[in-house]
Design a protein around this motif. Structure first.
Motif, PDB file in Angstrom:
ATOM      1  N   GLU A 171       0.842  -1.208   0.000  1.00  0.00           N
ATOM      2  CA  GLU A 171       0.000   0.000   0.000  1.00  0.00           C
ATOM      3  C   GLU A 171       0.874   1.254   0.000  1.00  0.00           C
ATOM      4  OE1 GLU A 171      -0.338  -2.438   2.409  1.00  0.00           O
ATOM      5  OE2 GLU A 171      -2.076  -3.452   1.526  1.00  0.00           O
ATOM      6  N   GLN A 172       1.970   1.218   0.750  1.00  0.00           N
ATOM      7  CA  GLN A 172       2.891   2.348   0.793  1.00  0.00           C
ATOM      8  C   GLN A 172       3.577   2.524  -0.572  1.00  0.00           C
ATOM      9  OE1 GLN A 172       6.143   1.979   3.595  1.00  0.00           O
ATOM     10  NE2 GLN A 172       6.097   4.183   3.987  1.00  0.00           N
ATOM     11  N   ALA A 173       3.947   1.416  -1.206  1.00  0.00           N
ATOM     12  CA  ALA A 173       4.555   1.492  -2.543  1.00  0.00           C
ATOM     13  C   ALA A 173       3.566   2.077  -3.541  1.00  0.00           C
ATOM     14  CB  ALA A 173       5.024   0.113  -2.996  1.00  0.00           C
ATOM     15  N   GLN A 174       2.305   1.663  -3.456  1.00  0.00           N
ATOM     16  CA  GLN A 174       1.289   2.209  -4.354  1.00  0.00           C
ATOM     17  C   GLN A 174       1.138   3.710  -4.155  1.00  0.00           C
ATOM     18  OE1 GLN A 174      -2.439   0.154  -4.068  1.00  0.00           O
ATOM     19  NE2 GLN A 174      -1.542  -1.807  -4.589  1.00  0.00           N
ATOM     20  N   GLN A 175       1.097   4.140  -2.914  1.00  0.00           N
ATOM     21  CA  GLN A 175       0.953   5.566  -2.640  1.00  0.00           C
ATOM     22  C   GLN A 175       2.154   6.337  -3.195  1.00  0.00           C
ATOM     23  OE1 GLN A 175       0.413   6.619   1.483  1.00  0.00           O
ATOM     24  NE2 GLN A 175       0.282   8.790   1.023  1.00  0.00           N
ATOM     25  N   PHE A 176       3.366   5.824  -2.948  1.00  0.00           N
ATOM     26  CA  PHE A 176       4.581   6.495  -3.413  1.00  0.00           C
ATOM     27  C   PHE A 176       4.593   6.628  -4.936  1.00  0.00           C
ATOM     28  CE2 PHE A 176       8.948   6.248  -5.016  1.00  0.00           C
ATOM     29  CZ  PHE A 176       9.512   7.358  -4.411  1.00  0.00           C
ATOM     30  N   TYR A 177       4.477   5.502  -5.649  1.00  0.00           N
ATOM     31  CA  TYR A 177       4.562   5.534  -7.110  1.00  0.00           C
ATOM     32  C   TYR A 177       3.334   6.198  -7.733  1.00  0.00           C
ATOM     33  CZ  TYR A 177       8.734   2.684  -6.869  1.00  0.00           C
ATOM     34  OH  TYR A 177      10.004   2.225  -6.604  1.00  0.00           O
ATOM     35  N   GLY A 178       2.192   6.042  -7.088  1.00  0.00           N
ATOM     36  CA  GLY A 178       0.989   6.707  -7.588  1.00  0.00           C
ATOM     37  C   GLY A 178       1.123   8.216  -7.549  1.00  0.00           C
ATOM     38  N   GLU A 179       1.638   8.731  -6.425  1.00  0.00           N
ATOM     39  CA  GLU A 179       1.811  10.174  -6.306  1.00  0.00           C
ATOM     40  C   GLU A 179       2.976  10.679  -7.151  1.00  0.00           C
ATOM     41  OE1 GLU A 179       1.792  11.617  -2.271  1.00  0.00           O
ATOM     42  OE2 GLU A 179       0.023  10.424  -1.785  1.00  0.00           O
ATOM     43  N   LEU A 180       4.051   9.889  -7.251  1.00  0.00           N
ATOM     44  CA  LEU A 180       5.225  10.310  -8.012  1.00  0.00           C
ATOM     45  C   LEU A 180       4.967  10.322  -9.517  1.00  0.00           C
ATOM     46  CD1 LEU A 180       8.241  11.119  -7.834  1.00  0.00           C
ATOM     47  CD2 LEU A 180       8.778   8.666  -8.009  1.00  0.00           C
ATOM     48  N   PHE A 181       4.364   9.244 -10.038  1.00  0.00           N
ATOM     49  CA  PHE A 181       4.206   9.091 -11.490  1.00  0.00           C
ATOM     50  C   PHE A 181       2.753   9.053 -11.978  1.00  0.00           C
ATOM     51  CE2 PHE A 181       8.303   6.678 -10.724  1.00  0.00           C
ATOM     52  CZ  PHE A 181       9.127   7.672 -11.227  1.00  0.00           C
ATOM     53  N   GLY A 182       1.796   9.046 -11.066  1.00  0.00           N
ATOM     54  CA  GLY A 182       0.397   8.967 -11.475  1.00  0.00           C
ATOM     55  C   GLY A 182      -0.054   7.567 -11.859  1.00  0.00           C
ATOM     56  N   TRP A 183       0.731   6.543 -11.459  1.00  0.00           N
ATOM     57  CA  TRP A 183       0.363   5.167 -11.795  1.00  0.00           C
ATOM     58  C   TRP A 183      -0.925   4.779 -11.086  1.00  0.00           C
ATOM     59  CZ3 TRP A 183       5.684   2.368 -10.836  1.00  0.00           C
ATOM     60  CH2 TRP A 183       6.610   2.806 -11.789  1.00  0.00           C
ATOM     61  N   ASN A 184      -1.670   3.860 -11.713  1.00  0.00           N
ATOM     62  CA  ASN A 184      -2.912   3.321 -11.157  1.00  0.00           C
ATOM     63  C   ASN A 184      -2.707   1.849 -10.838  1.00  0.00           C
ATOM     64  OD1 ASN A 184      -4.538   5.752 -11.654  1.00  0.00           O
ATOM     65  ND2 ASN A 184      -4.128   5.269 -13.795  1.00  0.00           N
ATOM     66  N   PHE A 185      -3.420   1.351  -9.827  1.00  0.00           N
ATOM     67  CA  PHE A 185      -3.216  -0.012  -9.344  1.00  0.00           C
ATOM     68  C   PHE A 185      -4.558  -0.732  -9.208  1.00  0.00           C
ATOM     69  CE2 PHE A 185      -0.126   2.939  -7.736  1.00  0.00           C
ATOM     70  CZ  PHE A 185       1.074   2.336  -8.055  1.00  0.00           C
ATOM     71  N   THR A 186      -4.563  -2.007  -9.603  1.00  0.00           N
ATOM     72  CA  THR A 186      -5.724  -2.867  -9.395  1.00  0.00           C
ATOM     73  C   THR A 186      -5.220  -4.244  -8.980  1.00  0.00           C
ATOM     74  OG1 THR A 186      -5.745  -3.523 -11.728  1.00  0.00           O
ATOM     75  CG2 THR A 186      -7.206  -1.711 -11.097  1.00  0.00           C
ATOM     76  N   ALA A 187      -5.988  -4.917  -8.169  1.00  0.00           N
ATOM     77  CA  ALA A 187      -5.627  -6.280  -7.766  1.00  0.00           C
ATOM     78  C   ALA A 187      -5.661  -7.178  -8.996  1.00  0.00           C
ATOM     79  CB  ALA A 187      -6.591  -6.789  -6.707  1.00  0.00           C
ATOM     80  N   ASP A 188      -4.677  -8.041  -9.129  1.00  0.00           N
ATOM     81  CA  ASP A 188      -4.639  -9.001 -10.236  1.00  0.00           C
ATOM     82  C   ASP A 188      -5.718 -10.048  -9.981  1.00  0.00           C
ATOM     83  OD1 ASP A 188      -4.093 -11.088 -12.045  1.00  0.00           O
ATOM     84  OD2 ASP A 188      -1.943 -10.713 -11.963  1.00  0.00           O
ATOM     85  N   PRO A 189      -6.678 -10.200 -10.886  1.00  0.00           N
ATOM     86  CA  PRO A 189      -7.743 -11.183 -10.667  1.00  0.00           C
ATOM     87  C   PRO A 189      -7.262 -12.632 -10.761  1.00  0.00           C
ATOM     88  CG  PRO A 189      -7.937 -10.223 -12.854  1.00  0.00           C
ATOM     89  CD  PRO A 189      -6.832  -9.481 -12.149  1.00  0.00           C
ATOM     90  N   ASN A 190      -6.047 -12.837 -11.300  1.00  0.00           N
ATOM     91  CA  ASN A 190      -5.532 -14.195 -11.482  1.00  0.00           C
ATOM     92  C   ASN A 190      -4.485 -14.597 -10.458  1.00  0.00           C
ATOM     93  OD1 ASN A 190      -7.001 -14.697 -13.940  1.00  0.00           O
ATOM     94  ND2 ASN A 190      -5.619 -13.234 -14.893  1.00  0.00           N
ATOM     95  N   LEU A 191      -4.067 -13.661  -9.595  1.00  0.00           N
ATOM     96  CA  LEU A 191      -2.965 -13.959  -8.692  1.00  0.00           C
ATOM     97  C   LEU A 191      -3.138 -13.191  -7.384  1.00  0.00           C
ATOM     98  CD1 LEU A 191      -0.273 -15.508  -8.491  1.00  0.00           C
ATOM     99  CD2 LEU A 191       0.835 -13.510  -9.494  1.00  0.00           C
ATOM    100  N   GLU A 192      -3.366 -13.902  -6.310  1.00  0.00           N
ATOM    101  CA  GLU A 192      -3.511 -13.269  -5.001  1.00  0.00           C
ATOM    102  C   GLU A 192      -2.175 -12.680  -4.559  1.00  0.00           C
ATOM    103  OE1 GLU A 192      -4.741 -14.512  -0.478  1.00  0.00           O
ATOM    104  OE2 GLU A 192      -5.487 -15.725  -2.145  1.00  0.00           O
ATOM    105  N   GLY A 193      -2.222 -11.506  -3.930  1.00  0.00           N
ATOM    106  CA  GLY A 193      -1.004 -10.873  -3.455  1.00  0.00           C
ATOM    107  C   GLY A 193      -0.205 -10.193  -4.548  1.00  0.00           C
TER     108      GLY A 193
END
Length: 125
Positions: free
Chosen positions: A20-42
């Motif tokens: 979650e911290q990595a998502q926040q960092f890269y999301g704010e830095l580069f505007g990346w978007n994140f979604t859970a992979d429906p085929n792979l947990e974690g």
């Protein structure tokens, strides 16, 4: 959707024990978007702004010792590439593995000890 060229860096992965911290960092830095992979947990897929096609992922690591950043190269044949790498002095870290959806991947170290991956995508339905 266009398939990237064979033998090109076509995917990247960030491993984090704090995804979650990595998502926040890269999301704010580069505007990346994140979604859970429906085929792979974690595992979370990374999409660049304006793109519906994932370009990378965040693997949920069990602890900080497994954190990493790695690139993966799209290849025609994972097993053949692994064997060729070994002949050139590379080291197999994870042999060819097939995910539940049919994606095949392996992790290698080059002759300088740098880790990278190779993969072939899952067959199209």
């Amino acid at each position: 959707m266009t398939t990237p060229a064979i033998n090109t860096v076509s995917w990247f992965q960030i491993g984090s024990d704090r995804p979650e911290q990595a998502q926040q960092f890269y999301g704010e830095l580069f505007g990346w978007n994140f979604t859970a992979d429906p085929n792979l947990e974690g595992y979370d897929l990374i999409n660049y702004p304006g793109s519906d096609i994932p370009s990378g992922g965040i693997a949920h690591s069990p602890d900080a010792s497994a954190n990493h950043a790695i690139f993966l190269v799209l290849v025609q044949d994972v097993a053949a590439t692994v064997a060729h790498s070994e002949r050139l002095g590379g080291k197999v870290i994870q042999p060819p593995t097939t995910s539940p959806d049919g994606l095949v991947f392996a992790y290698l170290d080059d002759t300088s000890g740098n880790r990278f991956g190779v993969f072939t995508p899952a067959p199209k339905p």
